[in-house]
Design a protein around this motif. Sequence first.
Motif, PDB file in Angstrom:
ATOM      1  N   THR A 127      32.583   5.560  14.521  1.00 53.84           N
ATOM      2  CA  THR A 127      31.578   6.343  15.227  1.00 53.84           C
ATOM      3  C   THR A 127      32.236   7.251  16.256  1.00 53.84           C
ATOM      4  O   THR A 127      33.411   7.108  16.571  1.00 53.84           O
ATOM      5  CB  THR A 127      30.582   5.410  15.935  1.00 53.84           C
ATOM      6  OG1 THR A 127      31.302   4.603  16.855  1.00 53.84           O
ATOM      7  CG2 THR A 127      29.852   4.531  14.944  1.00 53.84           C
ATOM      8  N   LYS A 128      31.468   8.147  16.762  1.00 58.62           N
ATOM      9  CA  LYS A 128      31.963   9.067  17.779  1.00 58.62           C
ATOM     10  C   LYS A 128      32.188   8.316  19.095  1.00 58.62           C
ATOM     11  O   LYS A 128      31.491   7.335  19.375  1.00 58.62           O
ATOM     12  CB  LYS A 128      30.961  10.192  18.000  1.00 58.62           C
ATOM     13  CG  LYS A 128      30.808  11.101  16.809  1.00 58.62           C
ATOM     14  CD  LYS A 128      29.849  12.229  17.140  1.00 58.62           C
ATOM     15  CE  LYS A 128      29.720  13.173  15.977  1.00 58.62           C
ATOM     16  NZ  LYS A 128      28.842  14.300  16.302  1.00 58.62           N
ATOM     17  N   ALA A 162      29.073   7.596  21.238  1.00 57.48           N
ATOM     18  CA  ALA A 162      27.962   6.870  20.629  1.00 57.48           C
ATOM     19  C   ALA A 162      27.471   5.780  21.574  1.00 57.48           C
ATOM     20  O   ALA A 162      28.231   5.199  22.347  1.00 57.48           O
ATOM     21  CB  ALA A 162      28.402   6.248  19.309  1.00 57.48           C
TER      22      ALA A 162
END
Length: 82
Positions: free
Chosen positions: A2-3, A6
């Motif tokens: 994920t970023k 997030a």
Amino acid sequence: MTKPAASVGAGDVLTFAQGRQIRVIRVEAAGMRRGPAPEAQALYTDLTPVPDPCEPPPVRKGPRPTKKHRRDYEESRRPPLE
């Protein structure tokens, strides 16, 4: 993957470096407010493995020597006068 920005929620497992140690944390619940440390510690479980007692602790270097420390060291290393 994920970023980095997030959101983190209950059940997420986080792995990050803290100094020379790698920490593994499982989020149990999200906090509703910024509160005292014991309240925050109840919101996660530390899954970091216990270090092996046979393994030596990491070597910690002190601060960089000053000019005076270097001069004193050099003076102590000189051979005595005859």
